[in-house]
Write an enzyme that holds these catalytic residues in place. Structure first.
Site, PDB file in Angstrom:
ATOM      1  CD1 TRP A   1      -0.481  -6.156  -3.346  1.00  0.00           C
ATOM      2  CD2 TRP A   1      -0.539  -6.768  -1.195  1.00  0.00           C
ATOM      3  NE1 TRP A   1      -0.154  -7.494  -3.271  1.00  0.00           N
ATOM      4  CE2 TRP A   1      -0.177  -7.883  -1.973  1.00  0.00           C
ATOM      5  CE3 TRP A   1      -0.645  -6.917   0.180  1.00  0.00           C
ATOM      6  CZ2 TRP A   1       0.083  -9.136  -1.411  1.00  0.00           C
ATOM      7  CZ3 TRP A   1      -0.389  -8.160   0.750  1.00  0.00           C
ATOM      8  CH2 TRP A   1      -0.025  -9.252  -0.051  1.00  0.00           C
TER       9      TRP A   1
ATOM     10  NE  ARG B   1       4.555   1.657  -0.287  1.00  0.00           N
ATOM     11  CZ  ARG B   1       5.583   1.297   0.460  1.00  0.00           C
ATOM     12  NH1 ARG B   1       6.798   1.482   0.010  1.00  0.00           N
ATOM     13  NH2 ARG B   1       5.417   0.780   1.649  1.00  0.00           N
TER      14      ARG B   1
ATOM     15  CG  ASN C   1       1.830   0.427   4.087  1.00  0.00           C
ATOM     16  OD1 ASN C   1       1.536  -0.731   3.846  1.00  0.00           O
ATOM     17  ND2 ASN C   1       3.071   0.879   4.020  1.00  0.00           N
ATOM     18  N   GLY C   2      -0.296  -1.409   6.314  1.00  0.00           N
ATOM     19  CA  GLY C   2       0.149  -2.318   7.380  1.00  0.00           C
ATOM     20  C   GLY C   2      -0.970  -3.266   7.749  1.00  0.00           C
TER      21      GLY C   2
ATOM     22  CE  LYS D   1      12.465 -10.982 -11.499  1.00  0.00           C
ATOM     23  NZ  LYS D   1      13.301 -10.835 -10.367  1.00  0.00           N
TER      24      LYS D   1
ATOM     25  CE  LYS E   1      10.990  -2.908  -6.835  1.00  0.00           C
ATOM     26  NZ  LYS E   1      11.542  -4.012  -7.634  1.00  0.00           N
TER      27      LYS E   1
ATOM     28  CB  CYS F   1      -0.938   0.097   1.202  1.00  0.00           C
ATOM     29  SG  CYS F   1      -2.062  -1.279   1.361  1.00  0.00           S
TER      30      CYS F   1
ATOM     31  CD  GLU G   1       8.701 -11.111  -9.859  1.00  0.00           C
ATOM     32  OE1 GLU G   1       8.101 -10.727  -8.854  1.00  0.00           O
ATOM     33  OE2 GLU G   1       9.917 -10.924 -10.009  1.00  0.00           O
TER      34      GLU G   1
ATOM     35  CD  GLU H   1      15.928 -13.100  -9.727  1.00  0.00           C
ATOM     36  OE1 GLU H   1      15.429 -13.644  -8.732  1.00  0.00           O
ATOM     37  OE2 GLU H   1      15.599 -11.962 -10.104  1.00  0.00           O
TER      38      GLU H   1
ATOM     39  CG  HIS I   1      17.602 -36.996  -7.949  1.00  0.00           C
ATOM     40  ND1 HIS I   1      17.968 -38.273  -7.602  1.00  0.00           N
ATOM     41  CD2 HIS I   1      18.761 -36.331  -8.194  1.00  0.00           C
ATOM     42  CE1 HIS I   1      19.295 -38.381  -7.616  1.00  0.00           C
ATOM     43  NE2 HIS I   1      19.797 -37.211  -7.984  1.00  0.00           N
TER      44      HIS I   1
HETATM   45  C1  AGP Z   1      11.375  -9.891  -7.139  1.00  0.00           C
HETATM   46  O1  AGP Z   1      11.226  -9.717  -8.479  1.00  0.00           O
HETATM   47  C2  AGP Z   1      10.269  -9.638  -6.274  1.00  0.00           C
HETATM   48  N1  AGP Z   1       9.202  -8.955  -6.764  1.00  0.00           N
HETATM   49  C3  AGP Z   1      10.342 -10.048  -4.827  1.00  0.00           C
HETATM   50  O2  AGP Z   1      10.626 -11.401  -4.794  1.00  0.00           O
HETATM   51  C4  AGP Z   1      11.339  -9.286  -3.943  1.00  0.00           C
HETATM   52  O3  AGP Z   1      12.640  -9.596  -4.309  1.00  0.00           O
HETATM   53  C5  AGP Z   1      11.080  -9.632  -2.472  1.00  0.00           C
HETATM   54  O4  AGP Z   1       9.790  -9.241  -2.138  1.00  0.00           O
HETATM   55  C6  AGP Z   1      12.083  -9.018  -1.535  1.00  0.00           C
HETATM   56  O5  AGP Z   1      12.018  -7.631  -1.555  1.00  0.00           O
HETATM   57  P1  AGP Z   1      13.173  -6.746  -0.950  1.00  0.00           P
HETATM   58  O6  AGP Z   1      14.412  -7.032  -1.687  1.00  0.00           O
HETATM   59  O7  AGP Z   1      12.694  -5.337  -1.128  1.00  0.00           O
HETATM   60  O8  AGP Z   1      13.289  -7.126   0.501  1.00  0.00           O
END
Ligand code: AGP
Length: 628
Positions: free
Chosen positions: A75, A27, A101-102, A505, A623, A2, A508, A501, A524
């Site tokens: 969010w 956010r 926010n929280g 990507k 984010k 948020c 998401e 990673e 395995h």
């Molecule tokens: C990565 O593409 C993400 N959207 C997510 O996994 C992110 O890396 C994770 O939420 C950690 O965030 P931070 O690095 O701000 O702590």
């Protein structure tokens, strides 16, 4: 998650708030809302499901007058994303409006108590409980709004950054925080509030970071010598420290790219140069990392290093495990912050805990740090956002300095984290090597190897540029894979985390299911999935286990899988058997992730674009994950 923004001053608040919401949309973006007090003293609240643009459309014909206002982009945590659950929320009498926010963890108990007192609730949110509690306290204890906020927050368990309007006091903006970020911008007779500095930067570079359990009252009336006052929720007066922002407006714009993600991928040669500036000295074959220099003994005496992080940052942590164990010979454990904080881990005073976070606000990582701190461990953080909560609670650390990362999918922050962690591993390793004649312990890192890697670090930005040169080709063959429902990513050693990673990507931003695996683990289980329909991305640069990875590719081809391979320039073996090849320049093994991850970022990007996905703001994500 948020985003919250607030304004009080002489200008019309609405356009400033809307612009601020656009900046904070990364956010959270499932609904948005705004509250304004107009010149007639009316408190108007407007909300809409969806992105900020929907709110703007909804407000087009509404009364958006007023020089004081608050706004929110959500969010969802409590209650589905709809207009009713969108913020701001009114109090019972509609005198107050709040944004939050929280998460208020004890909202159910508080709500039950308020319902007994006759309070009614329109939404399913925890936030509405908080505004009702504040009004209840204000009315029943006959106190002013600031005191009501303090008393209410004393009863709250959870995390909050809140801002409140009171229509009886159209010249005052009140806000508070615990666990969620909040920054106040100080302009010329005008003041701003926001979750981060991005909505503020074009108006002022003077900011105050509000600390946990602090309440800020902004009351900019003529003759008030202290328009901004800060107290704790227990009413202890604090002296706010005004800091200067190091952020420019141009950093927040797309600069001609169709998406922030693509801009950020292409920025990597420059951002890594920025990350290394003043630290990696190729002419003197040296690395100077102040966070390490100032705390050398903590690292050299560490019996163990624990790395804690989430998501992409956790992947960077895994790469660091390989580097630290190789160069410094200190045992490393890499922990998901969310698991670590709850599993009663054994943490010793001579452990060093490295927390990695782009945003510096991730709730689980923050909690993991607090736990480790309470056990006496030394906390070193690697963060991007200067002044965020994680660096502030850490003992020391290293900023990555890549500028704001706006795309929800992390790209440039990841490569900078890997660089920072590699520098740290090399610093520890070199120092241990110097002590080797005294300690009698053989050094795992020779000076020659150190020098080679330092020089190679200096070459990385140019080498990334070469990889980026294949963007067009990657975009072309990406189209072939938009049909896929599943992907497997394989890698070994330093490139196993890169495989994970790459899979993250893709998941998401394109919503295609993907798994990252250590290449040798395929037999395995995952090998059962291989068929003509299954694209397999294999990260296979020239490294120690190269031949073994080539055998894995043979196994995939024998089962008719379609292979996209990331290989070292000039590779002959894999080029003959893979369906698609992306070449990266030769480099030191520990630095290969910095090159091999680039094509995987581009692959995910282009697949998502062809599929018509919202690349910068993928569904359900945010984010900055400030809830656990
Ligand atoms: C990565 O593409 C993400 N959207 C997510 O996994 C992110 O890396 C994770 O939420 C950690 O965030 P931070 O690095 O701000 O702590």
């Amino acid at each position: 998650m948020c985003g919250i923004v607030g304004y009080i001053g002489k200008r019309k608040a609405y356009p400033i708030l809307i612009k601020g919401l656009h900046r904070l949309e990364y956010r959270g973006y499932d609904s948005a809302g705004v509250a304004l007090i107009n010149e007639a003293g009316q408190l108007n609240v407007y909300k809409a499901k969806g992105k900020v643009a929907e709110l703007e459309a909804f407000c087009a014909e509404k009364d958006t007058r007023g020089c004081i206002g608050i706004a929110h982009t959500r969010w969802a945590t409590h209650g589905e994303p709809n207009t009713i659950n969108a913020h701001p929320h009114y109090s019972e009498s509609e005198r107050l409006a709040i944004i939050h926010n929280g998460i208020i963890e004890n909202y159910a108990v508080l709500k039950a108590g308020l319902m007994e007192q006759g309070y009614t609730f329109k939404s399913d949110t925890d936030t509405e409980v908080l505004v009702q509690l504040i009004e209840y306290t204000q009315v029943n204890q006959h106190v002013d709004l600031k005191t009501a906020v303090q008393l209410a927050l004393q009863q709250v368990i959870g995390a909050y950054a809140i801002a409140i309007l009171d229509k009886e006091h159209p010249d005052t903006l009140i806000a508070a925080r615990k666990g969620s970020p909040l920054v106040v911008g100080i302009g010329e007779e005008e003041y701003f509030l926001a979750s981060d500095a991005t909505p503020i930067v074009e108006y002022t570079d003077k900011v105050i970071y509000i600390e946990d359990e602090e309440v800020v009252v902004i009351h900019p009336v003529t003759d008030n010598p202290s328009p901004v006052t800060v107290t704790t929720i227990n009413n202890v007066t604090k002296t706010p420290e005004i800091k200067r922002l190091e952020l420019s407006l141009s950093q927040l714009e797309k600069g001609g790219y169709p998406h922030f993600m693509l801009k950020e991928i292409f920025e990597q040669p420059r951002t890594l140069t920025d990350s290394m500036r003043g630290r990696v000295n190729v002419r003197q074959d040296n690395i100077a990392l102040s966070g390490f220099i100032d705390n050398k003994d903590r690292f050299l005496n560490a019996k163990r290093i624990i790395i804690t992080a989430c998501g992409t940052s956790w992947h960077a942590g895994l790469i660091a495990m390989y580097a630290i164990e190789e160069f410094a010979q200190i045992p490393v454990e890499v922990e998901y912050s969310s698991e670590f904080r709850y599993r009663k881990p054994v943490i010793n005073k001579d452990d060093v805990v490295i927390a990695i976070s782009q945003s510096g606000e991730t709730a689980d990582t923050l909690a993991a740090i607090q736990l480790a701190k309470s056990k006496g461990a030394f906390i070193f953080s690697i963060c991007n956002v200067v002044g965020a909560s994680i660096p502030r609670v850490s003992d020391s650390g290293c900023y990555t300095h890549v500028g704001p990362e706006i795309g929800v999918a992390s790209t440039k922050a990841f490569t900078a984290q890997v660089v920072a962690l590699t520098m740290l591993a090399l610093c520890i390793g070199r120092e241990k090597a110097k002590m080797s004649p005294v300690t009698g312990n053989p050094s795992p890192l020779t000076e020659e190897q150190f020098v080679r890697i330092v020089r190679e670090l200096g070459q990385i930005p140019d080498k990334i540029e070469r990889v980026l040169g294949q963007n067009k080709r990657i975009a072309d063959f990406s189209k072939t894979f938009t049909y896929a429902q599943n992907f497997i990513y394989l890698g070994r050693g330093y490139n196993f985390p890169v495989a994970m990673e790459g899979a993250l990507k893709l998941k998401e931003i394109s919503y295609i299911h993907a798994e990252g695996y250590p290449a040798a683990e395929m037999k395995h289980g995952p090998i059962a999935l291989i068929s003509q329909e299954m694209p397999v991305v294999v990260v296979a640069p020239h490294c120690g286990t190269y031949e073994k990875v080539v055998s894995n590719i043979q196994e995939i081809k024998a089962r008719k899988g379609r292979v996209i391979a990331v290989v070292t320039e000039g590779d002959e073996l894999v080029s003959k058997i893979a369906d698609y090849i992306i070449e990266v320049p030769e480099t030191e093994e520990c630095l290969t992730p910095l090159l091999t991850v680039i094509p995987l970022q581009l692959l995910a990007y282009h697949i998502a674009v062809v599929k018509g996905c919202d690349v910068d703001q993928p569904r359900n994500l945010a984010k900055s994950v400030t809830v656990e």
